[in-house]
Write an enzyme that holds these catalytic residues in place. Structure first.
Site, PDB file in Angstrom:
ATOM      1  N   GLY A  83     -10.745   8.013  -0.386  1.00  0.00           N
ATOM      2  CA  GLY A  83     -11.957   7.424   0.387  1.00  0.00           C
ATOM      3  C   GLY A  83     -12.301   8.114   1.638  1.00  0.00           C
ATOM      4  O   GLY A  83     -12.397   9.127   1.831  1.00  0.00           O
ATOM      5  N   ASP A  84     -12.146   7.419   2.577  1.00  0.00           N
ATOM      6  CA  ASP A  84     -12.566   7.507   4.303  1.00  0.00           C
ATOM      7  C   ASP A  84     -10.956   7.500   4.914  1.00  0.00           C
ATOM      8  O   ASP A  84     -11.063   7.391   6.074  1.00  0.00           O
ATOM      9  CB  ASP A  84     -13.313   6.715   4.772  1.00  0.00           C
ATOM     10  N   GLU A  85     -10.013   7.670   4.305  1.00  0.00           N
ATOM     11  CA  GLU A  85      -8.534   7.440   4.830  1.00  0.00           C
ATOM     12  C   GLU A  85      -8.097   9.067   4.917  1.00  0.00           C
ATOM     13  O   GLU A  85      -7.896   9.754   3.955  1.00  0.00           O
ATOM     14  CB  GLU A  85      -7.599   6.609   4.219  1.00  0.00           C
TER      15      GLU A  85
END
Length: 856
Positions: A518-520
């Site tokens: 994801g956004d990690e």
């Protein structure tokens, strides 16, 4: 004399009577015209498949019949079978393949009663509820079914239906259907008899043609016998008059050219001892034949099998795929023959060679008659050639031998070169596969697997050389969800690519940047001398993320929350490092976002003693529960709720215990907190009448903890449904999966939380007997926006329906999710959060927020 008023009344009665007579005349005329059309179709159409559309076309002129079908009884199986079907809505929806589909519905009801039935939508629903029949397919506004009789017995049903409330059926239209049904059986019989008659005509015509073919075949056989006799005479003269073998080859060519296509012909001789093929004679428009070793060509196939071979393009491909025939390296397939025929030269000592003819560019196609003729010729001329071959065997020169050796060496070199090229190509493919397996497909960055491998190597290196320090930066993008919602997921993907490129410019060449999910993102900094170097990288990343992201004239402001963990001799595995960096990141996010924090300041917020208290006594923190109602749109709405534990942390404030548990340093403390929270949740559930869902971690499924969990569940009762995160179940051990399945076997409800957040793995819900599956809000919103996710949802619903699993959707907008329910058949979704009733829990009302992100 009549008064004017009486005259008007009398004229009105006469006019009404005339209108009635006119209406009857129109009906009679329509019936007569319809029957005439039906009779004409029955007399003209050649098969039943054309009769039904014709009837449908006739009816469409007089009544609403866009949805029309005919069902007839199979006289052998007695089942009602569909003979014709056209429908506005149920073209695919109803299971037409089922043999007994219609007997349970209103169609079967008409067949059983033998009476015409006209129903409105309300009447059909009422009678179906009374148990007279079942409603199958889409619900029509008006439905009329008429029985079809033949010789006094009912044989089927003719049905017309309308999906529009204003398109009803009048008494005259129903009467028209009844009249059509009376003559339909007769029309069907007439068409069937016509089909039977045409079939008999075809059979007799075929028999007559076969008789003619047999006569022609006999004539051809006699012609062939005369041709063979003439060929025998020519070969006999050839055997007694030849002086030069080259002349013999030319005369053989002339003989074969007289019986079949032989513009391209060669004669090959086989040396069995040395395994060579020589070509003493060849005439070919494309190919030059020269001596070669015995391999896997067409000629070798004839010699090995000792039988004539006929090879066209199709058989050539099949022989190549089976490995029976192999082309040499560098072979030009444009020179391949489209039709090839070869016959062996047999003598008393065996096969000495072959004669072959071939055609290019489909100029001629050899057949089995050609095979028979050339086989006959080859058997006759083989003895003629044998004497000459015996003399030729003594004249093989040393030069010819060297030539063959050179050719063989060249072939081997080409083969070795080909093998070397294949090995290099395979090496490139393996390198590409390794790269794809260890890199993110969107950004091209290393993935979790490659990052953890490199981190483990760095940790081992640090144990050997403690002075060589490293740091891990755990980065979570701020407001990434807003970018997805405002600009769309395609823009979100472009934003992630831009972020990965920007982050790459903030680190050194030998540092490692990876995308976890994801956004990690995570960064591994190696060869550090102090913490300031890690802080400098974090500051550069935060500064880069302060720049707005713009797409199509719309700009969005994001940011980055960074957690940093520095190398420590106490670290023994990579999970501890990731855990601490993740915890520091959550602290930075809750402390205001757009900043970085080291791991140790988070756990030492006030003093060393306070740190120990915070770290090892999370179970002592004040606890309250938030209740989320699960809305149920089904008729039998059973109450369902979801509760989540929150604690007042001295550093983080009011925060979910799922986050606070990450700061537990030891597993025993983690287990103790899990069991205490579970006990409190069981107490809450025991006071309520609805099904309560509660989050748990997979650590409870480990063998050394599972017995404690079972004992507590048995002691306290099964009032709770235990939810486990899909991401944790996916990476659980085989023993944890077995323990999870045993909970279901014990009758304890279990559920899967946040399903479909990163991937849609149907094996999880197909192999484990879950009671509930909670879709992630990300997946639920994508179903509303992207067609591809609708297909994935249908797969989920298909599996859960078979296994009896309840599916719960979640999201921010009730109107959107209402449309999702109506479109896809979902019945459960997350409602509003609120405090529990007094006496169970006391806390203020809290608005709904995204369960997949931490509220600030």
């Amino acid at each position: 004399m009549e008064e004017p008023q009486q005259q008007v009344k009398r004229l009105s009665r006469r006019a009404a009577r005339l209108e009635s007579l006119l209406e009857k005349y129109k009906r009679k005329s329509q019936l007569q015209h319809t029957l005439i059309q039906l009779s004409e179709q029955a007399s003209t159409v050649a098969e039943l498949t054309l009769l039904y559309p014709a009837i449908h076309n006739i009816l469409s002129q007089y009544l609403p019949s866009k949805s029309f079908y005919v069902v007839l009884q199979n006289r052998f199986t007695q089942a009602l079978e569909l003979s014709y079907f056209v429908d506005e809505k149920d073209a695919v929806a109803i299971p037409l393949h089922e043999a007994h589909h219609f007997k349970d519905g209103v169609t079967g009801h008409v067949f059983k009663t033998g009476k015409t039935v006209y129903l409105t939508k309300e009447e059909m629903l009422s009678r179906a509820k009374a148990g007279e029949f079942k409603i199958l397919g889409s619900q029509a506004e008006h439905w009329v079914g008429v029985p079809i009789y033949r010789d006094g017995a009912i044989i089927g049903v003719m049905v017309s239906q309308s999906y529009e409330a204003e398109q009803s059926y009048s008494e005259h239209q129903v009467e028209l259907l009844e009249v059509m049904s009376l003559y339909l059986a007769t029309a069907i019989e007439r068409v069937k008899k016509r089909e039977l008659l045409e079939s008999e005509v075809k059979i007799r015509t075929r028999a007559l043609m076969q008789s003619n073919e047999a006569l022609n075949k006999e004539i051809d056989n006699r012609k062939r016998a005369l041709e063979r006799q003439q060929i025998l005479f020519q070969i006999s003269e050839l055997a007694t008059q030849f002086s030069d073998i080259d002349d013999v080859y030319k005369q053989v060519h002339d003989i074969i050219r007289s019986i079949t296509f032989a513009d391209n012909l060669y004669i090959a001789l086989y040396n069995k001892e040395e395994q060579w093929l020589t070509f003493p004679y060849s005439v070919d428009e494309k190919t030059r034949y020269k001596t070669r070793s015995f391999a896997k060509g067409y000629s070798e196939l004839v010699i090995r099998t000792e039988q004539s071979q006929l090879i066209d393009c199709t058989r050539a491909k099949a022989l190549a795929m089976e490995g029976i025939v192999e082309r040499p390296a560098g072979y030009n397939h444009n020179l391949a023959a489209t039709s090839w025929l070869g016959a062996p030269l047999k003598t008393a000592t065996g096969v000495i060679g072959l004669i072959a003819c071939q055609a290019y560019d489909h100029k001629y196609e050899f057949d089995y008659d050609d095979v028979e003729l050339i086989s006959f010729v080859s058997n006759q001329i083989a003895s003629v050639l044998q004497t000459h071959l015996a003399n030729q065997a003594l004249k093989i020169s040393h030069q010819q031998l060297e030539h063959r050796v050179a050719e063989k060496t060249k072939e081997l070199q080409q083969t070795n070169l080909h093998l070397q090229m294949q090995m290099e190509e395979r090496k490139k493919i393996e390198q590409q596969l390794y790269h794809d397996a260890h890199h993110d497909s969107l950004t091209g960055l290393p993935n979790r697997s490659l990052f953890l491998t490199q981190l483990e190597k760095t940790l081992k290196k640090h144990h050997r050389y403690p002075e060589d320090n490293f740091a891990v930066l755990f980065i979570d993008l701020d407001k990434f969800k807003d970018i997805n919602d405002e600009l769309g997921h395609q823009a979100g993907d472009q934003f992630l690519v831009w972020v990965s490129q920007s982050f790459s410019e903030c680190i050194r060449e030998h540092d490692l940047l990876a995308r976890l999910a994801g956004d990690e993102f995570v960064v591994l900094l190696d060869h550090l001398t102090d913490r300031q170097q890690a802080e400098d990288v974090a500051k550069r990343i935060i500064k880069v993320m302060q720049q707005p992201f713009c797409l199509k004239g719309v700009c969005m402001q994001s940011g980055a929350s960074i957690g940093i963990t520095y190398s420590n001799k106490l670290y023994r595995n990579t999970d501890e490092i990731i855990r601490d960096a993740d915890a520091a990141m959550y602290y930075a996010k809750n402390a205001g976002r757009g900043r970085y924090e080291f791991y140790h300041p988070l756990l030492s917020a006030s003093s060393s003693a306070q740190k120990q208290h915070d770290q090892h006594h999370l179970d002592k923190l004040p606890t309250h529960f938030r209740y989320t109602e699960i809305v149920n749109w089904s008729d039998s709405a059973e109450p369902i709720g979801f509760i989540e534990a929150f604690g007042e942390h001295p550093v983080l404030g009011s925060t979910s215990f799922d986050i606070l548990k990450k700061f537990a340093a030891e597993k025993p403390q983690h287990l103790e907190i899990e069991l205490q929270l579970l006990k409190k949740a069981q107490d809450v559930a025991a006071c309520r009448n609805d099904d309560i869902l509660f989050n748990c971690s997979t650590m409870l499924l480990e063998n050394n903890h599972f017995d404690v969990l079972k004992q507590q569940l048995v002691t306290e009762g099964n009032a709770l449904c235990l939810l486990f995160e899909e991401s944790e179940i996916r990476f659980a051990s085989s023993q944890q999966i077995l323990n999870l399945k045993s909970l279901a076997e014990m009758g304890i409800p279990i559920g899967l939380n946040n399903f479909g957040k990163d991937r849609c793995d149907l094996t999880l819900i197909s192999q484990i007997d879950f009671t509930y599956v909670l879709l992630s809000s990300t997946f639920s919103k994508r179903v509303l926006q992207q067609t591809s996710y609708e297909v994935q949802l249908q797969g989920i619903l298909a599996v859960t329906q078979v296994k009896g699993i309840k599916v719960i959707a979640r999201g921010p907008a009730i109107l959107n999710f209402r449309s999702l329910l109506e479109k896809h058949g979902l019945q459960l979704f997350f409602g509003k959060q609120r405090a529990l009733d007094k006496g169970q829990e006391t806390c203020a009302f809290i608005p709904t927020f995204d369960n997949e992100s931490i509220p600030s």
